[in-house]
Design a protein around this motif. Structure first.
Motif, short mmCIF file in Angstrom:
data_model
loop_
_atom_site.label_atom_id
_atom_site.label_comp_id
_atom_site.label_asym_id
_atom_site.label_seq_id
_atom_site.Cartn_x
_atom_site.Cartn_y
_atom_site.Cartn_z
N UNK A 32 0.83 -1.21 0.00
CA UNK A 32 0.00 0.00 0.00
C UNK A 32 0.86 1.25 0.00
N UNK A 33 1.91 1.26 0.83
CA UNK A 33 2.80 2.42 0.89
C UNK A 33 3.50 2.63 -0.46
N UNK A 34 3.95 1.53 -1.07
CA UNK A 34 4.66 1.63 -2.35
C UNK A 34 3.77 2.19 -3.44
N UNK A 35 2.53 1.70 -3.52
CA UNK A 35 1.63 2.11 -4.60
C UNK A 35 1.06 3.50 -4.39
N UNK A 36 1.01 3.99 -3.15
CA UNK A 36 0.38 5.28 -2.90
C UNK A 36 1.37 6.41 -2.61
N UNK A 37 2.60 6.09 -2.18
CA UNK A 37 3.51 7.14 -1.75
C UNK A 37 4.85 7.16 -2.48
N UNK A 38 5.34 6.01 -2.95
CA UNK A 38 6.70 5.96 -3.49
C UNK A 38 6.72 6.26 -4.99
N UNK A 39 7.91 6.65 -5.53
CA UNK A 39 8.03 6.86 -6.98
C UNK A 39 7.74 5.57 -7.73
N UNK A 40 7.08 5.64 -8.87
CA UNK A 40 6.75 4.44 -9.62
C UNK A 40 7.97 3.84 -10.32
N UNK A 41 7.95 2.53 -10.46
CA UNK A 41 8.95 1.80 -11.25
C UNK A 41 10.38 2.03 -10.77
N UNK A 42 10.58 2.12 -9.47
CA UNK A 42 11.92 2.28 -8.91
C UNK A 42 12.13 1.27 -7.77
N UNK A 43 12.03 -0.01 -8.06
CA UNK A 43 12.13 -1.02 -6.98
C UNK A 43 13.49 -1.05 -6.31
N UNK A 44 14.58 -0.90 -7.10
CA UNK A 44 15.91 -0.95 -6.50
C UNK A 44 16.19 0.31 -5.67
N UNK A 45 15.73 1.46 -6.14
CA UNK A 45 15.85 2.68 -5.35
C UNK A 45 15.11 2.51 -4.02
N UNK A 46 13.93 1.90 -4.08
CA UNK A 46 13.18 1.65 -2.85
C UNK A 46 13.97 0.76 -1.91
N UNK A 47 14.64 -0.24 -2.46
CA UNK A 47 15.44 -1.13 -1.64
C UNK A 47 16.60 -0.40 -0.97
N UNK A 48 17.28 0.46 -1.74
CA UNK A 48 18.41 1.21 -1.18
C UNK A 48 17.95 2.16 -0.08
N UNK A 49 16.93 2.97 -0.37
CA UNK A 49 16.47 3.95 0.59
C UNK A 49 15.75 3.33 1.78
N UNK A 86 16.28 -8.44 -1.36
CA UNK A 86 15.42 -7.36 -1.84
C UNK A 86 15.37 -7.26 -3.37
N UNK A 87 16.53 -7.29 -4.08
CA UNK A 87 16.41 -7.25 -5.55
C UNK A 87 15.59 -8.41 -6.12
N UNK A 88 15.76 -9.61 -5.57
CA UNK A 88 14.97 -10.75 -6.04
C UNK A 88 13.50 -10.55 -5.74
N UNK A 89 13.20 -10.03 -4.55
CA UNK A 89 11.81 -9.80 -4.16
C UNK A 89 11.15 -8.79 -5.09
N UNK A 90 11.83 -7.67 -5.36
CA UNK A 90 11.26 -6.66 -6.24
C UNK A 90 11.13 -7.18 -7.67
N UNK A 91 12.13 -7.96 -8.11
CA UNK A 91 12.05 -8.54 -9.45
C UNK A 91 10.82 -9.42 -9.57
N UNK A 92 10.58 -10.26 -8.55
CA UNK A 92 9.41 -11.13 -8.57
C UNK A 92 8.12 -10.32 -8.51
N UNK A 93 8.13 -9.24 -7.72
CA UNK A 93 6.92 -8.44 -7.56
C UNK A 93 6.50 -7.79 -8.88
N UNK A 94 7.48 -7.48 -9.74
CA UNK A 94 7.15 -6.85 -11.02
C UNK A 94 6.77 -7.86 -12.10
N UNK A 95 7.03 -9.14 -11.86
CA UNK A 95 6.72 -10.16 -12.86
C UNK A 95 5.58 -11.08 -12.45
N UNK A 96 5.17 -11.00 -11.18
CA UNK A 96 4.12 -11.89 -10.69
C UNK A 96 2.99 -11.08 -10.07
N UNK A 97 1.76 -11.56 -10.16
CA UNK A 97 0.69 -10.95 -9.37
C UNK A 97 1.00 -11.11 -7.88
#
Length: 292
Positions: A32-49, A86-97
């Motif tokens: 919910x936080x990612x979809x409503x507050x964070x920049x779109x399409x930046x999973x690795x940036x989200x992981x770093x920050x 985290x990179x694997x998790x974000x990669x999966x999140x963008x390729x899987x429902x």
């Protein structure tokens, strides 16, 4: 030779379980936080920050660095929990429902039970195994839909991420800890965040200007969903059986579902209600009926 604090005696008091459960529960709000507050399409940036600032703040606050063998042990745990996970998790999140990813992630208690048998020499009880299987079935009913897409690379990434975190749980149980959970959280977050940073710059480029909602989202994820949550998570690993801790992960998809209901206005089908009830029952049964 560095003295290592021996693991504490197993403690299944409700207070310890409740505090440890706050970690995966807080992770359930990440979507919910990612979809409503964070920049779109930046999973690795989200992981770093999410990881690096929290790790550096904890390092400055605790002023403790690893000693001896704990340099490489902290590196291993930091990569398992953050740098590789985290990179694997974000990669999966963008390729899987989300439902497919949540269902794959819910098999973690079974992976922990298998690893505990080989690494720790502890045999999981029948209660834990039945609860783990029932929890996975409940999460599947709760999150999967009929049109769920099955991307092979996404499934492989999610299975790998789940196995990495399960391995970290078992290794942390085997190695014990030389410092407080807060200190060790700072070590691992910093190592993991530093590992993701060059990958984020290479793939996603420089970060965009952050808006006020972006900053609020990152502050929430970094302070509550990462620094505090992982300190409580590592404390739970220190004081509870490994399989008991891993079962608490079932709170993640349940809280994610509730957050979707309250914040995004989503609704539940009758089958999803059944799945939520099964997952919750499995979590409660696994913690209350198993006393080994």
């Amino acid at each position: 030779m560095v003295a290592v604090t021996a693991p504490r005696a197993l403690n299944t008091r409700p207070g310890v379980l409740g505090l440890a459960a706050l970690a995966p529960a807080s992770w359930g709000t990440t979507y919910v936080v990612t979809t409503t507050l964070l920049p779109p399409d930046r999973p690795l940036l989200a992981g770093v920050l999410r990881a690096l600032p929290a790790g550096l703040v904890l390092l400055l606050a605790t002023r403790r660095l690893p000693k001896g063998a704990w340099w490489w042990k902290s590196t291993v745990l930091g990569m398992l929990n953050f740098g590789a996970f985290m990179p694997l998790l974000f990669f999966a999140a963008y390729r899987l429902p989300g439902g497919v990813a949540a269902t794959i992630g819910s098999v973690q208690p079974l992976v922990v039970a298998l690893l505990s048998l080989g690494v720790l020499g502890t045999r999981p009880s029948r209660t834990i195994l039945v609860s783990a299987l029932a929890g996975t079935a409940g999460v599947a009913l709760l999150t999967l839909t009929g049109d769920a897409a099955l991307d092979p690379l996404g499934i492989l990434a999610m299975l790998t991420a789940t196995s990495l975190m399960a391995t970290a749980i078992v290794l942390a149980k085997k190695w014990g800890r030389p410092e407080s959970p807060l200190v060790m959280t700072g070590w691992q977050l910093t190592i993991g965040g530093l590992a993701i940073t060059p990958l984020a710059l290479l793939i996603e480029g420089p970060p965009p200007p952050l808006t006020a909602p972006n900053i609020i989202g990152f502050l929430y994820l970094g302070a509550f969903g990462t620094a505090l949550a992982y300190a409580l998570w590592f404390r739970g690993i220190d004081r509870l059986p490994a399989t008991s801790v891993s079962l608490l992960g079932l709170t993640n998809p349940m809280v994610a579902t509730l957050a979707g209901l309250l914040v995004l206005g989503q609704t539940l089908t009758p089958w999803q209600l059944v799945g939520f009830t099964i997952a919750l029952g499995a979590l409660v049964a696994g913690q209350t009926l198993d006393r080994k």
